[in-house]
Design a protein around this motif. Sequence first.
Motif, PDB file in Angstrom:
ATOM      1  N   PHE A   1      34.003  43.414  38.275  1.00 16.23           N
ATOM      2  CA  PHE A   1      35.021  44.106  37.477  1.00 16.23           C
ATOM      3  C   PHE A   1      35.576  45.318  38.223  1.00 16.23           C
ATOM      4  CE2 PHE A   1      35.862  47.649  34.510  1.00 16.23           C
ATOM      5  CZ  PHE A   1      36.994  47.132  33.878  1.00 16.23           C
ATOM      6  N   THR A   2      34.700  46.143  38.777  1.00 16.23           N
ATOM      7  CA  THR A   2      35.174  47.354  39.467  1.00 16.23           C
ATOM      8  C   THR A   2      35.947  47.009  40.739  1.00 16.23           C
ATOM      9  OG1 THR A   2      33.006  47.560  40.529  1.00 16.23           O
ATOM     10  CG2 THR A   2      33.392  48.861  38.547  1.00 16.23           C
ATOM     11  N   ALA A   3      35.501  45.952  41.452  1.00 16.79           N
ATOM     12  CA  ALA A   3      36.155  45.603  42.717  1.00 16.79           C
ATOM     13  C   ALA A   3      37.508  44.931  42.501  1.00 16.79           C
ATOM     14  CB  ALA A   3      35.249  44.685  43.533  1.00 16.79           C
ATOM     15  N   LEU A   4      37.568  44.007  41.542  1.00 10.48           N
ATOM     16  CA  LEU A   4      38.782  43.208  41.364  1.00 10.48           C
ATOM     17  C   LEU A   4      39.784  43.837  40.406  1.00 10.48           C
ATOM     18  CD1 LEU A   4      37.185  39.641  41.185  1.00 10.48           C
ATOM     19  CD2 LEU A   4      38.219  40.773  43.152  1.00 10.48           C
ATOM     20  N   VAL A   5      39.327  44.743  39.551  1.00 13.03           N
ATOM     21  CA  VAL A   5      40.233  45.359  38.575  1.00 13.03           C
ATOM     22  C   VAL A   5      40.442  46.845  38.871  1.00 13.03           C
ATOM     23  CG1 VAL A   5      40.622  45.857  36.136  1.00 13.03           C
ATOM     24  CG2 VAL A   5      39.565  43.693  36.802  1.00 13.03           C
TER      25      VAL A   5
ATOM     26  N   ALA B   1      40.865  37.705  49.549  1.00  6.44           N
ATOM     27  CA  ALA B   1      39.440  38.044  49.408  1.00  6.44           C
ATOM     28  C   ALA B   1      38.824  37.457  48.147  1.00  6.44           C
ATOM     29  CB  ALA B   1      39.267  39.565  49.403  1.00  6.44           C
ATOM     30  N   LEU B   2      39.670  36.997  47.224  1.00  5.41           N
ATOM     31  CA  LEU B   2      39.188  36.573  45.908  1.00  5.41           C
ATOM     32  C   LEU B   2      38.157  35.451  45.983  1.00  5.41           C
ATOM     33  CD1 LEU B   2      39.414  36.915  42.851  1.00  5.41           C
ATOM     34  CD2 LEU B   2      41.273  35.224  42.879  1.00  5.41           C
TER      35      LEU B   2
ATOM     36  N   VAL C   1      34.674  46.032  50.529  1.00  4.41           N
ATOM     37  CA  VAL C   1      34.814  45.931  51.987  1.00  4.41           C
ATOM     38  C   VAL C   1      35.547  44.647  52.375  1.00  4.41           C
ATOM     39  CG1 VAL C   1      33.521  45.601  54.127  1.00  4.41           C
ATOM     40  CG2 VAL C   1      32.823  47.380  52.517  1.00  4.41           C
ATOM     41  N   ILE C   2      35.248  43.548  51.678  1.00  4.41           N
ATOM     42  CA  ILE C   2      35.934  42.282  51.958  1.00  4.41           C
ATOM     43  C   ILE C   2      37.439  42.450  51.760  1.00  4.41           C
ATOM     44  CG2 ILE C   2      36.238  39.897  51.185  1.00  4.41           C
ATOM     45  CD1 ILE C   2      33.280  39.902  50.400  1.00  4.41           C
ATOM     46  N   VAL C   3      37.828  43.104  50.655  1.00  2.00           N
ATOM     47  CA  VAL C   3      39.248  43.317  50.360  1.00  2.00           C
ATOM     48  C   VAL C   3      39.893  44.184  51.439  1.00  2.00           C
ATOM     49  CG1 VAL C   3      40.879  44.385  48.767  1.00  2.00           C
ATOM     50  CG2 VAL C   3      38.977  43.030  47.877  1.00  2.00           C
TER      51      VAL C   3
END
Length: 756
Positions: free
Chosen positions: A421-425, A379-380, A352-354
């Motif tokens: 991992f799931t959110a950023l990759v 968002a990182l 959601v942030i992204v």
Amino acid sequence: MKRLKKGQGIAWLVAFVVILGLLGYYAFTVITGTIKENDDSLKLGLDLDGGVSITYEAVGDKPTDEQMADTILKLQQRIENDLGEESSTTEANVYRVGDDRITVEIPGVSDANALLEELGTPGTLYFIAQKDNDGNENYSYGENGYQLNYDIETLTENGSVICTGKEVTAAQGRAEQDKTTSATKYVVTLQFNDEGTKAFGDATTVAAVAGETIGIYYDGQFVSVPKVNEAITTGNCEISGMSSMEEAEKLASYIRIGGLDIELQELESQVVGAQLGADALRTSLIAAGIGLGLVMLFLIVMYLVPGFVSSLALALYTAMLIGILKAFDITLTLPGIAGMILSIGMAVDANVIVFARVREEIKNGRPVVSSIEAGFSKALSAILDGNITTLIAAAVLGILGSGSVKGFAITLALGVVLSMFTALVITRILINSFYALGVRDAKFYGKAKDPSKFDFVGKKAIFITISVAIIAAGFITMGAMKAKTGSGLNYSLEFLGGTSTTVDFNETYSLADLDAKVVPQIASTIGVSEGSIQTTTVDGSNQAIFKTRNLTLEERESLNEMFESQFQVKETSITQQTIGSTISGEMRSQSTIAVLVAVLCMLVYIWFRFKDIRFASSAIIALVHDVLVVLALYAFARISVGAAFIACMLTVIGYSVNDTIVVFDRIRENHKAIRTENAETLKSLCNESLAQTLSRSISTSITTAIMVLMLLILGVSSIREFALPLLAGVIAGTYSSIFIATQLWYILKLKFASKN
């Protein structure tokens, strides 16, 4: 990430579908296996699956309360330190029964004899001189190894027993490098108290001169007979000669368990059923499934294509989490479920942030492709800071905590790592793959709306007053209840102990039958909630065990009459015993220390990352606010305070900090663009930052609340008693991140303005 071509996008999506299909099938197999209780099942804790119950009785004279308490503590340490990895005993219960008995309940085990052999008989360990004062051999070596030539009582009387395990304060297996040969050697290091130091020093002085040994005798056999090479007068000694680290650790374990204050003998052992009832796990899994479905639907409706992508990533996250729980035999308990709920909320939050950032970039006129890249980039910091802070807390709780605290920490840490991992990759790969396939129109991604003009900071006095009023009302309620009942909160038998009633029915009742037919009758008879009654069955018999708060003589008689009249049970088939708390004072102290250290570590990290102690202070105050609000609910509603209470508070702490950090990250970013510390400028900065993150805060809260709400609606009574305060914690965490934390930072910023 480099922009993908159409072929690459197709390849990534095909690979994702294959991986999700394989992991999803495996996860489905595990879930169905768990429900059906076959070999594919997750390893479950005592509260969800049952296990082995062993009752020990003290040998000899009636032990004192101090001796019993010390023995229980050492048994807990023995189980957690030495059997935890093999038997999943970090969730074990050890408690007092009556005056001279101790019960050990260990989850995930169905072979009582094997466990008894592994645990050993908790008794006294003796250090015995090779010869008595007359030069007679106290033990000798034969076909079956070393054997005593006299009984222990005789050896004690003639002074051959140098000391016992009670004089040992520490025993540890170690691997060391030999100073002469540089080879690895395995040793056990011992440390004695003052009394043991003197006795051992005197004995080894004599033995060293004569070249004699000292036998270490435990549980009817010699566990080691080391030769004395020199006098040991410092209270610290080293036993060498072990062939492996495993052998060294085993000897150290014997020595630790041999330091119990009283000698115990096994009285009975039995396999018992789940404490939360037969439907607890099944309904929890159904609730989780429905909750996930609703969360995915919400994300798709709110965020369109990115919402669909995050739903796919969430499905993979869930399958991976279940797969890892199964692969590494991690024990799942009610606190573990709490950790999973929190980690799912954080997995959604990261996405959601992204997506909120992507929408802002589209609103500012940037092309979709560059908006996606900018969204992930901006968002990182918020994602990393929020998750790292939670990981720090999980690490501290895992190291310093015990029992349910450690189980919660393990599940939470695992979930946090997977969510990042799931959110950023994964999410990034998927959304770029969809873009490569032609999903490029901005309408598929949405556009951020103009921020709200609400004066969040200007109305800070109202918000803070509301919070203070709720918290104060909670303390007043606790004070009133303490004056009325002697206890401010409704502590369960896990904290206070209670009464265990064992009933031998005329027929076999399943846990579901007991929950439906018997538990409501018990609750009505003694005036307690159904969720506060722990029910277990005994395999191979018609017996059932009901644990409740302490019952008066009149209540016990009423309960017996109810069983006789309603279930035709003879009074002689009913036994009642007073039991001690399963959460001892030492465990409570240990848990409290772990939480305080975790909070301190989070404060230091936030201070370091934000370069401003006012951010850290505000976040911690908001955290305390959320905990106190939930505590007030426990006081108002008289919800039972047991093991689930600890899990609930830990979840609130994790959720509160993560929620607040996202808002603070936006303040930090916006603050870089201004140079002034003017009050009005800071006020506008805070209001703008809160408005920009408002939709994200609400979306994350809704998705997390959906998961908890499903447990509240569909769960059994004991699960509902856990879900209600957890839901309150989610609401309180959202409230504090929007209406309390930033306002506190603003106040501190003006009160303690920077001099530069």
